[in-house]
Every structure is written in C-alpha cells, then in structure tokens.
Design an enzyme around this catalytic site. Structure first.
Site, PDB file in Angstrom:
ATOM      1  N   ASP A  89      33.133  38.526  -6.230  1.00  0.00           N
ATOM      2  CA  ASP A  89      32.748  38.298  -7.623  1.00  0.00           C
ATOM      3  C   ASP A  89      33.926  38.603  -8.567  1.00  0.00           C
ATOM      4  OD1 ASP A  89      30.863  37.756  -9.629  1.00  0.00           O
ATOM      5  OD2 ASP A  89      30.255  39.859  -9.800  1.00  0.00           O
ATOM      6  N   GLU A 141      35.060  29.878 -13.709  1.00  0.00           N
ATOM      7  CA  GLU A 141      34.426  30.307 -14.973  1.00  0.00           C
ATOM      8  C   GLU A 141      35.151  29.707 -16.157  1.00  0.00           C
ATOM      9  OE1 GLU A 141      33.350  34.437 -15.559  1.00  0.00           O
ATOM     10  OE2 GLU A 141      33.670  34.249 -17.720  1.00  0.00           O
ATOM     11  N   THR A 240      23.643  45.233 -12.714  1.00  0.00           N
ATOM     12  CA  THR A 240      23.446  46.533 -13.367  1.00  0.00           C
ATOM     13  C   THR A 240      22.063  47.137 -13.128  1.00  0.00           C
ATOM     14  OG1 THR A 240      25.055  45.909 -15.018  1.00  0.00           O
ATOM     15  CG2 THR A 240      23.591  47.701 -15.618  1.00  0.00           C
TER      16      THR A 240
HETATM   17  P1  13P Z   1      24.713  42.446 -14.742  1.00  0.00           P
HETATM   18  O1  13P Z   1      25.380  43.602 -14.054  1.00  0.00           O
HETATM   19  O2  13P Z   1      24.789  42.543 -16.205  1.00  0.00           O
HETATM   20  O3  13P Z   1      23.351  42.177 -14.206  1.00  0.00           O
HETATM   21  O4  13P Z   1      25.614  41.167 -14.350  1.00  0.00           O
HETATM   22  C1  13P Z   1      25.918  40.890 -13.010  1.00  0.00           C
HETATM   23  C2  13P Z   1      26.968  39.845 -12.914  1.00  0.00           C
HETATM   24  O5  13P Z   1      27.014  38.920 -13.687  1.00  0.00           O
HETATM   25  C3  13P Z   1      27.945  39.955 -11.832  1.00  0.00           C
HETATM   26  O6  13P Z   1      29.018  39.098 -12.003  1.00  0.00           O
END
Ligand code: 13P
Length: 288
Positions: A89, A141, A240
């Site tokens: 990611d 992105e 999160t």
């Molecule tokens: P959150 O941690 O805000 O849920 O986002 C996760 C995310 O987009 C990982 O790239």
C-alpha cells in the site's frame, strides 16, 4: 449471506476486481500490521465467502519480512479456501517495490500523487512494466487523499480532487489495473465521517473504464459506502478502524493480565473484534 466470488487462490487485483464489477460490489482491502491481524482478516472474509485484499505499508512489509508475508498469505488462501491478494500500500520507494515484487507480493500501489502529473505517469509506468512482467497488478493514484497514514501527512492545503480528464490520460498512459481517486476521503479519520464529492466520483467513473479505489475508508459512513460502490468504487480500503480497536483492546489486556500470561491472551479479544469489524464492512461492501 454468502456471495460466491471466491476460489482458493493467491491472486492479483485483476480477477477479484473483475468479479466486483460483475456483482456491483467492492472488495475490502484491509491494512494488516502483523501476521495475527492478517489471519483475523482472512477468517472474516472466509466467513463472508468473498475474496480479500490484505495490504501492508512498506514499514509493515519490512517489519514482518516480505517473503514471510507472501508465504503466510499463500497458505491462508488455501487453508480458508478464498482468493487472497497481497498488496503493498502507498509504495514510493523503488527498492521496496522491487523487493516486494521479487518476494511474491501479488499487487503494488505506486503512490505518485505527490508528484506533478508527468512525473507521476513516468514513475507509475516504470512500476507497471516491472510488476506486469512478474504477473503482479498495480494501483495508481491521481489526486490526493487527506490525513495521515503510517506517519506520512498530507498538507490539507495540498489536497486535490481527481480531474476526470487527467484520469483518462493517466489510465491510457500507465495501463494501471486500478485507480485510487481523491473524492474527499482522509486517511486516519476515525472520530467523524467525511463529506464526499459524489459529483467528482461520477465524472471520473463516466470518463474511465477501470476499477476505482477509495482510501481512508474508516471515515466513510455506512450509507456512503453504498453510494460510492454504485458510483464505481471496487476496492475499498479500511485501516484505522482495525488498528484503533486492536490498540485499545490489547492495551487494556496487557495492563490487567498477569505479566507471565501467554501473550495470546492479550491479543485474542482484539483479533475477535477485528474479525467482527471486517465482517461488518464486507456485509456493506456486498452492496446487497
Ligand atoms: P483508513 O486508515 O483511514 O481506514 O484508510 C486506509 C487506507 O486508505 C489505506 O491506504
């Protein structure tokens, strides 16, 4: 209810997002910070009968070891009988990207959103060429996502919504398999819900024929989850909400359990909570 979209393969974004398009649903991409969380997420996807995307930051990939992460995800896909994608990611470092692909990560997000358009295209092309040759998929992105993730903060004044005309050019020039878009979400927003720009999403979806990705999924309300899926979102990132629950629950247990108790006793309730949250998200992502 079980939606039969899974096999038992360690695979890339391409087939799982294709199924998501056919079924007008989204596939959950959940950020794992260690191997225990990974297992809880796969268990949840198995209980729901859908494929799952496990994603790690570059930091987590280095911490666990990329080869170990690959081996565990391959093994879990067989053990739980579902399709599992292992995705790096927000990768920005070429050495880490190459190491992940060589180790067997099946998918990479190259995040060039901080770069001017042309530089983002050139860097993304480079990653796509290497990844596709190795059989891995790539998410690019365009536009920016606000907030902070894994210590990297985006300046709120620098947040830009994705421009549909740029998205068309970017997809054509890079051949990415999925596109993360800036539509008003923020990484790390867990105390409130965000206000989304559905008009921007609709314009991008009409302009490009590619699975779109929402980041900052913790800050998206349940009602808006359905709206963005109907607007073309096929990969839905959540991090999160899982992390906060792991930290809260295990912190309480670490401070109250005996110091010589097995460490599993301090994390099993956190893992059960994560499995429940992931199942709840997947139920929404099925968009029934
Ligand atoms: P959150 O941690 O805000 O849920 O986002 C996760 C995310 O987009 C990982 O790239």
């Amino acid at each position: 209810m079980t939606v039969k979209t899974g096999g038992n393969m360690y695979t890339t974004l391409k087939p799982v997002l294709k199924k998501a398009i056919q079924m007008n649903m989204a596939i959950g991409a959940f950020n794992a910070h260690n191997l225990e969380m990974t297992q809880a997420i796969v268990k949840a996807a198995c209980a729901e009968g859908v494929p799952v995307i496990i994603q790690t930051s570059e930091g987590t990939a280095k911490f666990v070891g990329m080869k170990s992460f690959v081996a565990v995800c391959k093994s879990l896909s067989v053990e739980y009988g579902i399709d599992v994608v292992l995705h790096l990611d927000h990768a920005r470092n070429w050495d880490n990207i190459k190491e992940a692909i060589d180790a067997g990560y099946s998918s990479i997000m190259y995040d060039g959103s901080h770069l001017p358009f042309k530089e983002n295209v050139l860097a993304t092309q480079h990653v796509v060429e290497y990844a596709h040759t190795a059989g891995a998929s790539v998410e690019g992105e365009l536009g920016t996502i606000g907030g902070t993730e894994d210590g990297i903060a985006v300046d709120p004044d620098a947040v830009e919504f994705t421009k549909p005309a740029d998205a068309v050019k970017f997809v054509e020039l890079t051949d990415v398999d999925a596109l993360a878009v800036g539509i008003g979400t923020n990484h790390g927003q867990y105390k409130s819900k965000t206000k989304l720009r559905f008009d921007v999403l609709q314009a991008i979806h009409e302009a490009v024929d590619i699975p779109l990705v929402v980041h900052g999924g913790t800050g998206v309300s349940d009602e808006d989850i359905h709206k963005v899926i109907n607007g073309g979102i096929r990969k839905f990132n959540v991090g999160t909400e899982l992390l906060v629950n792991w930290n809260k629950i295990s912190a309480d247990l670490y401070s109250t359990n005996k110091e010589n108790t097995s460490t599993r006793n301090n994390v099993i309730p956190a893992l059960e909570a994560i499995q429940k949250i992931v199942q709840g998200k997947i139920e929404l992502f099925k968009n029934l």
